[in-house]
Scaffold this motif. Structure first.
Motif, PDB file in Angstrom:
ATOM      1  N   LEU A  36      75.655  65.543  35.256  1.00 46.50           N
ATOM      2  CA  LEU A  36      74.344  66.191  35.258  1.00 46.50           C
ATOM      3  C   LEU A  36      74.013  66.788  36.626  1.00 46.50           C
ATOM      4  CD1 LEU A  36      71.665  66.769  33.793  1.00 46.50           C
ATOM      5  CD2 LEU A  36      70.885  64.502  34.509  1.00 46.50           C
ATOM      6  N   LEU A  37      74.267  66.029  37.680  1.00 46.45           N
ATOM      7  CA  LEU A  37      73.903  66.467  39.027  1.00 46.45           C
ATOM      8  C   LEU A  37      75.070  67.067  39.801  1.00 46.45           C
ATOM      9  CD1 LEU A  37      71.727  63.373  40.046  1.00 46.45           C
ATOM     10  CD2 LEU A  37      70.962  65.530  39.021  1.00 46.45           C
ATOM     11  N   GLY A  38      76.299  66.671  39.430  1.00 50.51           N
ATOM     12  CA  GLY A  38      77.462  67.180  40.150  1.00 50.51           C
ATOM     13  C   GLY A  38      77.640  68.680  39.977  1.00 50.51           C
ATOM     14  N   GLY A  39      77.311  69.183  38.781  1.00 51.03           N
ATOM     15  CA  GLY A  39      77.416  70.622  38.543  1.00 51.03           C
ATOM     16  C   GLY A  39      76.515  71.429  39.452  1.00 51.03           C
ATOM     17  N   PRO A  40      75.206  71.146  39.462  1.00 47.44           N
ATOM     18  CA  PRO A  40      74.335  71.870  40.389  1.00 47.44           C
ATOM     19  C   PRO A  40      74.713  71.674  41.859  1.00 47.44           C
ATOM     20  CG  PRO A  40      73.037  70.808  38.687  1.00 47.44           C
ATOM     21  CD  PRO A  40      74.443  70.317  38.516  1.00 47.44           C
ATOM     22  N   LEU A  41      75.125  70.434  42.231  1.00 48.31           N
ATOM     23  CA  LEU A  41      75.533  70.182  43.612  1.00 48.31           C
ATOM     24  C   LEU A  41      76.739  71.035  43.977  1.00 48.31           C
ATOM     25  CD1 LEU A  41      75.560  68.592  46.292  1.00 48.31           C
ATOM     26  CD2 LEU A  41      76.908  66.827  45.132  1.00 48.31           C
ATOM     27  N   GLY A  42      77.771  70.987  43.122  1.00 45.35           N
ATOM     28  CA  GLY A  42      78.962  71.782  43.394  1.00 45.35           C
ATOM     29  C   GLY A  42      78.666  73.267  43.366  1.00 45.35           C
ATOM     30  N   GLY A  43      77.835  73.693  42.402  1.00 45.45           N
ATOM     31  CA  GLY A  43      77.484  75.107  42.326  1.00 45.45           C
ATOM     32  C   GLY A  43      76.769  75.575  43.574  1.00 45.45           C
ATOM     33  N   ALA A  44      75.871  74.731  44.116  1.00 47.60           N
ATOM     34  CA  ALA A  44      75.154  75.095  45.341  1.00 47.60           C
ATOM     35  C   ALA A  44      76.115  75.184  46.526  1.00 47.60           C
ATOM     36  CB  ALA A  44      74.049  74.071  45.625  1.00 47.60           C
ATOM     37  N   LEU A  45      77.054  74.237  46.615  1.00 48.91           N
ATOM     38  CA  LEU A  45      78.023  74.276  47.716  1.00 48.91           C
ATOM     39  C   LEU A  45      78.931  75.500  47.615  1.00 48.91           C
ATOM     40  CD1 LEU A  45      79.022  70.493  47.922  1.00 48.91           C
ATOM     41  CD2 LEU A  45      77.595  71.777  49.517  1.00 48.91           C
ATOM     42  N   MET A  46      79.234  75.910  46.397  1.00 46.94           N
ATOM     43  CA  MET A  46      80.089  77.083  46.234  1.00 46.94           C
ATOM     44  C   MET A  46      79.377  78.379  46.614  1.00 46.94           C
ATOM     45  SD  MET A  46      82.377  76.196  42.864  1.00 46.94           S
ATOM     46  CE  MET A  46      83.182  77.781  42.943  1.00 46.94           C
ATOM     47  N   GLU A  47      78.053  78.340  46.710  1.00 48.11           N
ATOM     48  CA  GLU A  47      77.310  79.501  47.188  1.00 48.11           C
ATOM     49  C   GLU A  47      77.525  79.731  48.681  1.00 48.11           C
ATOM     50  OE1 GLU A  47      75.792  81.613  45.377  1.00 48.11           O
ATOM     51  OE2 GLU A  47      75.557  80.576  43.454  1.00 48.11           O
ATOM     52  N   LEU A  48      78.196  78.770  49.368  1.00 53.64           N
ATOM     53  CA  LEU A  48      78.528  78.936  50.782  1.00 53.64           C
ATOM     54  C   LEU A  48      79.732  79.837  50.982  1.00 53.64           C
ATOM     55  CD1 LEU A  48      78.104  75.218  51.967  1.00 53.64           C
ATOM     56  CD2 LEU A  48      76.460  77.089  52.205  1.00 53.64           C
ATOM     57  N   ASP A  49      80.143  80.531  49.934  1.00 51.83           N
ATOM     58  CA  ASP A  49      81.323  81.397  49.965  1.00 51.83           C
ATOM     59  C   ASP A  49      81.307  82.318  51.184  1.00 51.83           C
ATOM     60  OD1 ASP A  49      83.758  82.140  48.688  1.00 51.83           O
ATOM     61  OD2 ASP A  49      82.804  84.008  48.049  1.00 51.83           O
ATOM     62  N   ASP A  50      82.441  82.356  51.886  1.00 49.91           N
ATOM     63  CA  ASP A  50      82.674  83.191  53.074  1.00 49.91           C
ATOM     64  C   ASP A  50      82.038  82.638  54.342  1.00 49.91           C
ATOM     65  OD1 ASP A  50      84.265  85.034  51.768  1.00 49.91           O
ATOM     66  OD2 ASP A  50      82.573  86.327  51.222  1.00 49.91           O
ATOM     67  N   LEU A  51      81.279  81.534  54.271  1.00 55.34           N
ATOM     68  CA  LEU A  51      80.748  80.928  55.486  1.00 55.34           C
ATOM     69  C   LEU A  51      81.893  80.318  56.290  1.00 55.34           C
ATOM     70  CD1 LEU A  51      78.266  80.042  57.179  1.00 55.34           C
ATOM     71  CD2 LEU A  51      78.235  77.929  55.834  1.00 55.34           C
ATOM     72  N   GLY A  52      82.022  80.698  57.528  1.00 54.57           N
ATOM     73  CA  GLY A  52      83.085  80.180  58.374  1.00 54.57           C
ATOM     74  C   GLY A  52      84.475  80.584  57.919  1.00 54.57           C
ATOM     75  N   GLY A  53      84.560  81.635  57.108  1.00 58.88           N
ATOM     76  CA  GLY A  53      85.856  82.111  56.632  1.00 58.88           C
ATOM     77  C   GLY A  53      86.438  81.298  55.494  1.00 58.88           C
ATOM     78  N   LEU A  54      85.658  80.376  54.914  1.00 59.90           N
ATOM     79  CA  LEU A  54      86.130  79.546  53.806  1.00 59.90           C
ATOM     80  C   LEU A  54      85.521  80.017  52.492  1.00 59.90           C
ATOM     81  CD1 LEU A  54      85.860  75.942  55.322  1.00 59.90           C
ATOM     82  CD2 LEU A  54      87.906  77.369  55.149  1.00 59.90           C
ATOM     83  N   HIS A  55      86.287  79.841  51.412  1.00 63.02           N
ATOM     84  CA  HIS A  55      85.751  80.103  50.085  1.00 63.02           C
ATOM     85  C   HIS A  55      84.736  79.021  49.726  1.00 63.02           C
ATOM     86  CE1 HIS A  55      88.655  83.250  49.318  1.00 63.02           C
ATOM     87  NE2 HIS A  55      89.666  82.435  49.585  1.00 63.02           N
ATOM     88  N   GLY A  56      83.898  79.316  48.745  1.00 64.37           N
ATOM     89  CA  GLY A  56      82.905  78.341  48.310  1.00 64.37           C
ATOM     90  C   GLY A  56      83.530  77.064  47.792  1.00 64.37           C
ATOM     91  N   TRP A  57      84.638  77.164  47.051  1.00 69.70           N
ATOM     92  CA  TRP A  57      85.276  75.971  46.511  1.00 69.70           C
ATOM     93  C   TRP A  57      85.858  75.103  47.617  1.00 69.70           C
ATOM     94  CZ3 TRP A  57      90.504  75.739  47.524  1.00 69.70           C
ATOM     95  CH2 TRP A  57      91.179  76.957  47.729  1.00 69.70           C
TER      96      TRP A  57
END
Length: 448
Positions: free
Chosen positions: A158-179
């Motif tokens: 229930l919560l892992g999906g939104p948590l992971g989805g939010a972290l994946m929005e960090l895409d390209d931060l510091g040269g790293l993909h969101g995943w």
């Protein structure tokens, strides 16, 4: 949290244990489920960024369960010798480190290696927690305690999906993909929890500073009475008791079929939702939480029903077969909202089964046999965690449709329901044998 009354000092001790012990176990189990299923959110991104196909993804998702299953029994035997507190902490620190290192995935091979290592690192976590339940709670309270523990994976969904989805929005931060950010941060969180387990989890009731001596003694006494006869501390000479009894094998097979369905669907829910024209990592992760909603309802409601109607094999059979009906309806409707809701209903049934058959198994095990036998059941069952995602991946590769694995759900669920008939016979045979043993050795009191 409503705690069932048993009476006297034990009731007070159970309430304290459920409020103080179970949250620590749930926190560790929550992150284990987040870390093993977070690749579902990364599925389409791994395909785009490192060219991992649907079939390769299904194989990698399932490989986790092979090494997890392979090391279950050895891990739990070590746990029995050194104690669950240190062993669960070691497991959490190991799998947290592996999760963070998965940010270095570059192709199919490194993806496979990461999943294999994660399974090996996490092996033994769940049976170690189940062993703790046998040390802390009498048989009457075990289904309820296990139901609360199973809130962890349902909340993970229930919560892992939104948590992971939010972290994946960090895409390209510091040269790293969101995943990559998702793997790194969630792994570090897990390692912190591992340290918390080492600091705050008591080994046995006598070690809990928040229990009085009388309360700890009451818990230990009831826990000892709520299991099968104690075979001693050596596995040698008790191999048949741990691995060969018919009811153990049948519960393991039903668990295997349950896990084919559960993991085959769970690892593909985000891609199924995306195929329904939903876009955006956070929204897909949020809607994927429907599996957690269904699972939470299942693990909370079913133990309460089971306390009032304790029909072991009938309950397991109905819950095992029900996903077949849900999957059949899923394949006949086209409404996206109805399909998403049906996935939640299916999760309610697959999760609701679990507290019941673990409680059924615990009623007939104790000591080293419980440590080995519970791990063996988990070993047999979790191989279904390999088969499910792998078969779903093959089906999707052939059709291009992530829902093409639902006929597999129908087949496995029907077989699981049918096996409950054989389980009824096996449980009766086991209980008759226990009754004869108790008559010969009256000082061994076994509660059905």
């Amino acid at each position: 949290m409503s705690i069932p009354a048993v009476g006297g000092l034990y009731t007070v001790a159970v309430r304290k244990a459920m409020l103080r012990l179970l949250p620590v176990l749930c926190l560790a189990y929550f992150m284990s489920y987040v870390d093993r299923t977070n690749i579902a959110l990364a599925k389409t991104h791994l395909r785009a960024d490192v060219d991992i196909s649907a079939a390769a993804f299904g194989l990698g998702a399932g490989l986790f369960f092979l090494t997890y299953a392979l090391f279950e029994v050895p891990s739990n035997l070590v746990m029995y010798r050194i104690g669950p507190r240190r062993w669960i902490a070691r497991i959490a620190l190991s799998w947290g480190a592996v999760t963070s290192l998965m940010l270095f995935i570059q192709d199919d091979v490194t993806f496979y290696i990461g999943r294999i290592a994660l399974g090996a690192a996490e092996a033994g976590l769940y049976p170690a927690m189940m062993f703790m339940v046998t040390q802390w709670f009498g048989q009457k309270d075990r289904a309820t305690a296990i139901g609360f523990i199973y809130l962890a994976p349902t909340l993970g969904l229930l919560l892992g999906g939104p948590l992971g989805g939010a972290l994946m929005e960090l895409d390209d931060l510091g040269g790293l993909h969101g995943w990559q950010w998702m793997f790194l941060i969630e792994g570090l969180i897990t390692m912190v929890i591992g340290l918390a387990v080492l600091a705050y989890l008591p080994e046995v009731p006598a070690d809990a500073t928040w229990l009085t001596a009388d309360e700890a003694a009451a818990l230990s006494e009831q826990a000892g009475r709520g299991s099968g006869p104690d075979p001693g501390h050596a596995l040698r000479g008790n191999m048949g008791q741990a691995f060969g009894r018919p009811f153990i094998l049948l519960i393991g097979i039903i668990y295997f079929l349950n896990q084919v369905t559960m993991n085959g669907v769970t690892f593909n829910v985000p891609s199924i939702i995306e195929s329904l024209d939903v876009s955006g990592s956070f929204l897909i992760g949020l809607l994927s939480g429907v599996t957690g909603i269904g699972g939470t309802i299942g693990v909370l409601v079913m133990p309460l029903v089971f306390r009032r109607v304790p029909r072991e094999s009938l309950t397991i059979g109905v819950l095992a077969a029900a996903p077949a009906l849900v999957a059949a309806v899923f394949l006949t409707v086209s409404s996206p909202s109805v399909r998403i809701a049906l996935i939640g209903v299916m999760s309610a049934f697959t999760f609701a089964t679990l507290p019941i058959f673990w409680s059924v198994a615990m009623a007939r095990m104790s000591g080293i046999v419980a440590a080995a036998g519970l791990a063996f059941i988990n070993t047999v069952g979790l191989t279904g965690g390999f088969v499910g995602p792998y078969l779903f991946g093959l089906a999707e590769s052939d059709s291009g449709d992530p829902t093409s694995g639902f006929p597999i759900v129908i087949a496995t669920s029907l077989v699981g329901g049918a096996l409950a008939v054989a389980l009824r016979w096996a449980l009766r045979k086991e209980d008759r044998k226990t009754a004869r043993t108790t008559a010969v050795e009256p000082d061994l009191e076994v509660l059905p």
